[in-house]
Motif scaffolding. Structure first.
Motif, PDB file in Angstrom:
ATOM      1  N   GLY A  80      22.114 -25.491  37.856  1.00  0.00           N
ATOM      2  CA  GLY A  80      23.211 -26.177  38.542  1.00  0.00           C
ATOM      3  C   GLY A  80      22.910 -26.422  40.001  1.00  0.00           C
ATOM      4  O   GLY A  80      23.145 -27.521  40.525  1.00  0.00           O
ATOM      5  N   ILE A  81      22.354 -25.428  40.676  1.00  0.00           N
ATOM      6  CA  ILE A  81      22.020 -25.596  42.099  1.00  0.00           C
ATOM      7  C   ILE A  81      20.913 -26.633  42.272  1.00  0.00           C
ATOM      8  O   ILE A  81      20.989 -27.503  43.146  1.00  0.00           O
ATOM      9  N   GLY A  82      19.880 -26.550  41.419  1.00  0.00           N
ATOM     10  CA  GLY A  82      18.787 -27.514  41.521  1.00  0.00           C
ATOM     11  C   GLY A  82      19.267 -28.943  41.357  1.00  0.00           C
ATOM     12  O   GLY A  82      18.977 -29.814  42.186  1.00  0.00           O
ATOM     13  N   GLY A  83      20.019 -29.196  40.295  1.00  0.00           N
ATOM     14  CA  GLY A  83      20.526 -30.551  40.071  1.00  0.00           C
ATOM     15  C   GLY A  83      21.499 -31.000  41.128  1.00  0.00           C
ATOM     16  O   GLY A  83      21.474 -32.165  41.560  1.00  0.00           O
ATOM     17  N   ALA A  84      22.376 -30.098  41.549  1.00  0.00           N
ATOM     18  CA  ALA A  84      23.367 -30.445  42.571  1.00  0.00           C
ATOM     19  C   ALA A  84      22.698 -30.801  43.898  1.00  0.00           C
ATOM     20  O   ALA A  84      23.104 -31.754  44.581  1.00  0.00           O
TER      21      ALA A  84
END
Length: 213
Positions: A80-84
């Motif tokens: 989630g952090i990577g994509g966000a």
């Protein structure tokens, strides 16, 4: 002698259990970075822009598929952090989307958390070797996360623009946002699931499939 041997055995077993932890963190960090980079590239260079009345813009892209894929491979937090981060950077570098960057980060992180929670906590996809079982898990995780996105992203975007830009601009883009987000979500469900099924065996063979608790 026996006590020393026991201590040595305990020390060696402790050291061997620590090394995979460090390696796992490094693998997840690298793959989260790749997720961010891929999300940025897909959003920036492979999207279809749809101009809106009044100078606004929406788009059809596969950035959400990368967020969900990252969460299914790495877990909800890392993926989630990577994509966000990747999609938020894409917003920041585009004048049409720059004001949406905070909203983008929040919503994409949430859909990553949803996908990761369902895939790993409910279906435990990394702990099963049966392709049918992990296919079902990632498919349901993708559907849940992206249906959430299709429903709530336009609503959050509406109130965000209402707060930032005022009612006329927000009202103007709401219906278009629902249409483009729905298309994005349907396509992203198919793409994220297909990519997971293609990538998992290769990562597993290379011993690069992260373990997610």
């Amino acid at each position: 002698m026996s006590e020393n041997n026991t201590q040595n055995t305990n020390t060696s077993s402790t050291s061997t259990t620590k090394r995979p932890t460090r390696n796992e963190r490094l693998v997840k960090l690298v793959m989260a970075g790749l997720t961010a980079a891929l999300a940025y590239v897909v959003f920036t260079f492979l999207r279809i822009n749809i101009p809106l009345p009044g100078g606004g813009q929406t788009s059809i892209h596969l950035g959400n598929a990368i967020v969900v894929l990252g969460a299914e491979l790495l877990g909800g937090v890392w993926g989630g952090i990577g994509g966000a981060i990747g999609l938020s950077i894409g917003d920041l570098f585009d004048p049409k989307y720059i004001v949406s960057a905070p909203k983008t980060f929040l919503m994409k992180f949430i859909i990553g958390l949803i996908a990761g929670l369902i895939a790993h906590k409910l279906f435990k996809v990394t702990k099963t070797e049966d392709p049918k079982k992990y296919f079902r898990g990632v498919l349901i995780a993708s559907i849940a996360a992206l249906v959430f996105n299709a429903i709530f992203d336009p609503i959050v975007g509406y109130y965000y623009k209402l707060w930032i830009l005022g009612r006329p601009a927000a009202d103007l883009t709401l219906s278009w946002s629902y249409a483009s987000t729905t298309i994005n979500s349907v396509v992203s469900i198919v793409v994220s699931t297909a990519l997971y099924m293609a990538l998992r065996p290769a990562l597993q063979k290379a011993h690069l499939l992260p373990k997610v608790n």
